[in-house]
Design an enzyme around this catalytic site. Structure first.
Site, PDB file in Angstrom:
ATOM      1  N   GLU A   1      -0.314   6.774  -4.086  1.00 25.88           N
ATOM      2  CA  GLU A   1       0.102   6.097  -2.856  1.00 25.88           C
ATOM      3  C   GLU A   1      -0.736   5.730  -1.209  1.00 25.88           C
ATOM      4  O   GLU A   1      -1.268   7.246  -1.424  1.00 25.88           O
ATOM      5  CB  GLU A   1       1.349   6.611  -2.329  1.00 25.88           C
ATOM      6  CG  GLU A   1       2.259   5.175  -1.628  1.00 25.88           C
ATOM      7  CD  GLU A   1       3.346   4.586  -2.677  1.00 25.88           C
ATOM      8  OE1 GLU A   1       2.317   3.768  -3.139  1.00 25.88           O
ATOM      9  OE2 GLU A   1       4.163   4.717  -3.537  1.00 25.88           O
ATOM     10  N   HIS A   2      -1.441   4.924  -1.742  1.00 24.71           N
ATOM     11  CA  HIS A   2      -1.873   4.671  -0.357  1.00 24.71           C
ATOM     12  C   HIS A   2      -3.235   4.830  -1.206  1.00 24.71           C
ATOM     13  O   HIS A   2      -4.474   5.126  -0.289  1.00 24.71           O
ATOM     14  CB  HIS A   2      -1.853   5.385   0.883  1.00 24.71           C
ATOM     15  CG  HIS A   2      -0.801   4.196   1.337  1.00 24.71           C
ATOM     16  ND1 HIS A   2      -1.030   3.001   1.930  1.00 24.71           N
ATOM     17  CD2 HIS A   2       0.047   4.901   1.265  1.00 24.71           C
ATOM     18  CE1 HIS A   2       0.265   2.678   3.156  1.00 24.71           C
ATOM     19  NE2 HIS A   2       1.371   3.758   2.430  1.00 24.71           N
TER      20      HIS A   2
ATOM     21  N   ASP B   1      -5.080   2.872  -3.687  1.00 20.03           N
ATOM     22  CA  ASP B   1      -5.356   1.748  -4.588  1.00 20.03           C
ATOM     23  C   ASP B   1      -6.881   1.103  -3.077  1.00 20.03           C
ATOM     24  O   ASP B   1      -7.975   0.872  -4.332  1.00 20.03           O
ATOM     25  CB  ASP B   1      -4.197   0.682  -4.926  1.00 20.03           C
ATOM     26  CG  ASP B   1      -3.772   0.318  -3.650  1.00 20.03           C
ATOM     27  OD1 ASP B   1      -3.719   0.713  -2.194  1.00 20.03           O
ATOM     28  OD2 ASP B   1      -3.521  -0.678  -3.562  1.00 20.03           O
TER      29      ASP B   1
ATOM     30  N   SER C   1       7.342  -4.866  -4.755  1.00 16.97           N
ATOM     31  CA  SER C   1       6.564  -5.620  -4.982  1.00 16.97           C
ATOM     32  C   SER C   1       7.509  -7.460  -4.369  1.00 16.97           C
ATOM     33  O   SER C   1       6.943  -7.797  -5.532  1.00 16.97           O
ATOM     34  CB  SER C   1       5.807  -5.649  -5.093  1.00 16.97           C
ATOM     35  OG  SER C   1       4.259  -4.910  -4.773  1.00 16.97           O
ATOM     36  N   SER C   2       8.654  -7.703  -3.563  1.00 17.17           N
ATOM     37  CA  SER C   2       8.782  -8.733  -4.231  1.00 17.17           C
ATOM     38  C   SER C   2       7.573 -10.246  -4.017  1.00 17.17           C
ATOM     39  O   SER C   2       7.602 -10.972  -4.975  1.00 17.17           O
ATOM     40  CB  SER C   2       9.938  -9.153  -3.283  1.00 17.17           C
ATOM     41  OG  SER C   2       9.734  -8.816  -1.653  1.00 17.17           O
ATOM     42  N   SER C   3       6.537  -9.594  -3.204  1.00 17.19           N
ATOM     43  CA  SER C   3       5.601 -10.898  -3.229  1.00 17.19           C
ATOM     44  C   SER C   3       4.592 -10.432  -4.361  1.00 17.19           C
ATOM     45  O   SER C   3       3.711 -12.267  -4.496  1.00 17.19           O
ATOM     46  CB  SER C   3       4.680 -10.508  -0.867  1.00 17.19           C
ATOM     47  OG  SER C   3       4.222  -9.288  -2.031  1.00 17.19           O
TER      48      SER C   3
ATOM     49  N   ASP D   1      -0.715  -3.714  -6.657  1.00 13.75           N
ATOM     50  CA  ASP D   1       0.825  -4.181  -6.931  1.00 13.75           C
ATOM     51  C   ASP D   1       0.262  -6.123  -7.571  1.00 13.75           C
ATOM     52  O   ASP D   1       0.804  -5.907  -9.222  1.00 13.75           O
ATOM     53  CB  ASP D   1       1.230  -5.339  -6.254  1.00 13.75           C
ATOM     54  CG  ASP D   1       1.845  -4.034  -5.248  1.00 13.75           C
ATOM     55  OD1 ASP D   1       2.074  -2.417  -5.130  1.00 13.75           O
ATOM     56  OD2 ASP D   1       1.712  -4.008  -4.020  1.00 13.75           O
TER      57      ASP D   1
ATOM     58  N   TYR E   1      -0.369  -0.609   8.117  1.00 11.89           N
ATOM     59  CA  TYR E   1      -0.674  -0.386   6.496  1.00 11.89           C
ATOM     60  C   TYR E   1      -2.614  -0.685   7.102  1.00 11.89           C
ATOM     61  O   TYR E   1      -3.455   0.292   6.606  1.00 11.89           O
ATOM     62  CB  TYR E   1      -0.544  -1.544   6.435  1.00 11.89           C
ATOM     63  CG  TYR E   1      -1.186  -1.355   4.465  1.00 11.89           C
ATOM     64  CD1 TYR E   1       0.050  -0.690   3.414  1.00 11.89           C
ATOM     65  CD2 TYR E   1      -1.878  -2.304   4.661  1.00 11.89           C
ATOM     66  CE1 TYR E   1      -0.740  -1.098   2.329  1.00 11.89           C
ATOM     67  CE2 TYR E   1      -2.489  -1.967   3.031  1.00 11.89           C
ATOM     68  CZ  TYR E   1      -2.413  -1.286   2.070  1.00 11.89           C
ATOM     69  OH  TYR E   1      -2.324  -1.697   0.461  1.00 11.89           O
TER      70      TYR E   1
HETATM   71  C1  GLA Z   1       1.672  -1.646  -0.482  1.00 15.30           C
HETATM   72  C2  GLA Z   1       0.165  -2.270  -1.339  1.00 15.30           C
HETATM   73  C3  GLA Z   1      -0.571  -1.495  -2.625  1.00 15.30           C
HETATM   74  C4  GLA Z   1      -0.514  -0.720  -1.948  1.00 15.30           C
HETATM   75  C5  GLA Z   1       0.150   0.557  -1.239  1.00 15.30           C
HETATM   76  C6  GLA Z   1       0.779   1.945  -1.159  1.00 15.30           C
HETATM   77  O1  GLA Z   1       2.177  -1.630  -1.634  1.00 15.30           O
HETATM   78  O2  GLA Z   1       0.408  -3.601  -1.365  1.00 15.30           O
HETATM   79  O3  GLA Z   1      -1.923  -2.462  -2.371  1.00 15.30           O
HETATM   80  O4  GLA Z   1      -1.769   0.262  -0.658  1.00 15.30           O
HETATM   81  O5  GLA Z   1       1.591  -0.447  -0.207  1.00 15.30           O
HETATM   82  O6  GLA Z   1      -0.054   2.309  -2.009  1.00 15.30           O
END
Ligand code: GLA
Length: 399
Positions: A32-33, A35, A123-125, A181, A232
Site C-alpha cells: 500500500e502506497h 506504487d 477503485s470504482s473510478s 488500480d 494522498y
Molecule cells: C489509491 C491509488 C493507488 C495507490 C493506493 C495506495 O488507491 O489510486 O494508486 O496509490 O491508493 O496504495
C-alpha cells in the site's frame, strides 16, 4: 446484469446497444502506497463491475447516463468542460485522453451501471475509466465482435498503454494516483492476484486457488474518504522529499523502491522525522509485499497474514492513513479464529479492509463484524466475499 441494462439502454436512447464494456473493481492484498514509489503491489480484481452499454454515434458527441448519479450529460468528443459533475469528468477526461494521444475513439451513447461501491475503496473510478475507454474504443472501430484485445491490437496499443491513459484521466480529476488500480483492472487474471512491479510496469499472476481453503473477505467501513485526495498528494510529496535526501547519500536512488531497510536506518536522521516515518513505511512495505508473494506461492497463508497485519500497523502508525473505523474492523477480524491477517486496503481514511482467512472463518467473521462494528460506530458495514475476477473486456450484443 446485462439483460436489464439492455432494456434500460433502449428505454433511454431509443436504440439497441451494440455491446457492453465491463471492468471490475479491485482490492489490494498488500503493497500500500508503494506504487507511486516505483515499488511492488499485490492487488486482485473483485467480483463487482462497472458495465457500460454503448452505441456508436457518427456526430462526435458523447451522451452518457449514470445510473448511480441518476444524471445524463452530453459533450463533444475531445472537449471536457470543467463544469461536468464529478462522475462525468471521468468519462470526459478518458475521452479527451484518447483523443490527445491519437487513439481511435468515437462518439457514443453510454449507459453506465456499476455495483462497485462509489468512494468505497475498491477503485470504482479506475473501473469506470477502463469500462468507458473500452466502450469508446469499440465505438470507434465499428467492427462488431472485436474483443478488447483485438481492438487494442488494431490500434497498436496494449492493455498497459490503456492503463496509463486511464491514470492520466484520473490525475486530471485530482488524485495523483499511482498505476496499481488501472493496471490490475486491465491486466488482472481470474483466480489470481497480480504482483505488479510498478517501475517496470510488469504484472505476474500469483495463483490464489492453490490453497483451496483460502478466502478473501472485503469489508466496507462505510466511511467515505472525500478529503483523502489532499492527504494522498501530501504523502506523495513527503516521499519525494525523502528520495531527495537518500539520493544525496546513495548512488542511483530515484525512488524509495531503491532504498533498503538498512539504508533507511543509516540515513533516517538526515531528514525531518515525519518524512523519515513515511519513508520507513514504504521501504518496509515493499519488503513485506515480496515476502507475502513468496509465502502465497509456497502455500503459507500464516506468513501472508502476518505481513498483512504488519502492513496495517505501519499504515496506521507511520504513514497515518488509517482511521478509527478501519482499525476497529481489523481488530475485530484478528479476534476471529481462522483469520490469517487483516488490513486496511487502498488509499485509506475510510473505504475497506481486506481479510485473508480460512473458508470456515467467513461466517464467524461476518457475525463478529455485524455484532461489534455498528455498536461502536453507528455504521452498517458491508461484507463481500470475493474470488479474483478477470480483467476489463468488451462483450457484443450478438454474443
Ligand atoms: C489509491 C491509488 C493507488 C495507490 C493506493 C495506495 O488507491 O489510486 O494508486 O496509490 O491508493 O496504495
Amino acid at each position: 446484469m446485462i439483460e436489464g441494462q439492455r432494456a434500460d439502454f433502449v428505454a433511454r436512447f431509443a436504440t439497441e446497444p451494440h455491446g457492453f464494456s465491463m471492468a471490475p473493481g479491485r482490492v489490494n492484498l498488500i503493497g500500500e502506497h508503494t506504487d507511486y514509489n516505483d515499488g511492488f503491489v499485490l492487488p486482485m480484481n473483485v467480483q463487482r463491475h462497472t458495465s457500460v452499454a454503448f452505441h456508436p454515434r457518427g456526430d462526435g458527441t458523447v451522451r452518457a447516463f449514470s445510473e448511480h448519479a441518476r444524471q445524463a450529460v452530453e459533450f463533444p468528443l475531445g472537449d471536457a468542460p470543467e463544469s461536468l459533475p464529478a462522475w462525468a469528468r471521468y468519462v470526459a477526461y478518458v475521452a479527451a485522453a484518447l483523443a490527445e494521444a491519437g487513439w481511435p475513439h468515437g462518439g457514443a451513447d453510454l449507459h453506465i451501471r456499476s455495483d462497485v461501491p462509489v468512494g468505497g475503496g475498491l477503485s470504482s473510478s479506475a473501473s469506470l475509466e477502463a469500462a468507458v475507454a473500452g466502450a469508446l474504443l469499440a465505438s470507434a472501430g465499428r467492427v462488431p465482435g472485436r474483443t478488447l484485445d483485438q481492438l487494442l491490437r488494431d490500434a497498436g496499443r496494449t492493455r498497459t498503454d490503456l492503463a496509463l491513459l486511464c491514470q492520466k484521466a484520473e490525475h486530471r480529476v485530482g488524485a495523483l494516483c499511482g498505476i496499481m488500480d488501472q493496471f490490475v483492472v486491465l491486466n488482472g487474471r481470474e483466480g489470481h492476484a497480480l504482483l505488479i512491479d510498478c517501475r517496470r510496469l510488469r504484472g505476474k499472476p500469483v495463483p490464489l486457488d492453490g490453497t483451496q481453503d483460502l478466502a478473501v473477505v472485503v469489508i466496507n467501513s462505510r466511511v467515505h474518504h472525500d478529503l483523502a485526495a489532499n492527504a494522498y498528494n501530501e504523502r506523495r510529496r513527503q516521499c519525494g522529499e525523502a528520495v531527495r535526501v537518500f539520493a544525496q547519500h546513495i548512488a542511483g536512488v530515484t525512488a524509495l523502491r531503491d532504498v533498503a531497510a538498512w539504508q533507511w536506518e543509516e540515513f533516517r536522521d538526515r531528514m525531518d522525522p515525519l518524512v523519515a516515518r513515511r519513508a520507513q513505511h514504504v521501504v518496509t512495505e515493499n519488503e513485506r509485499t515480496q515476502i507475502a508473494v513468496e509465502a502465497l506461492r509456497a502455500g503459507d497463508p500464516v506468513t501472508v497474514g502476518r505481513c498483512m497485519v504488519a502492513s496495517h500497523e505501519s499504515l496506521r502508525d507511520l504513514y497515518e492513513v488509517s482511521c478509527r473505523e478501519l482499525d476497529l474492523l481489523v481488530e475485530i477480524a484478528r479476534g476471529v479464529p481462522g483469520v490469517y491477517g487483516s488490513r486496511m486496503t487502498g488509499g485509506g481514511f475510510g473505504g475497506c479492509t481486506v481479510t485473508l482467512c480460512r473458508r470456515e472463518a467467513i461466517e464467524p467473521l461476518r457475525q463478529a463484524v455485524m455484532r461489534e462494528y455498528p455498536k461502536a460506530t453507528g455504521l452498517e458495514p458491508d461484507v463481500l466475499v470475493t474470488g479474483a475476477a478477470g480483467p476489463a473486456r468488451v462483450q457484443w450484443q450478438a454474443e
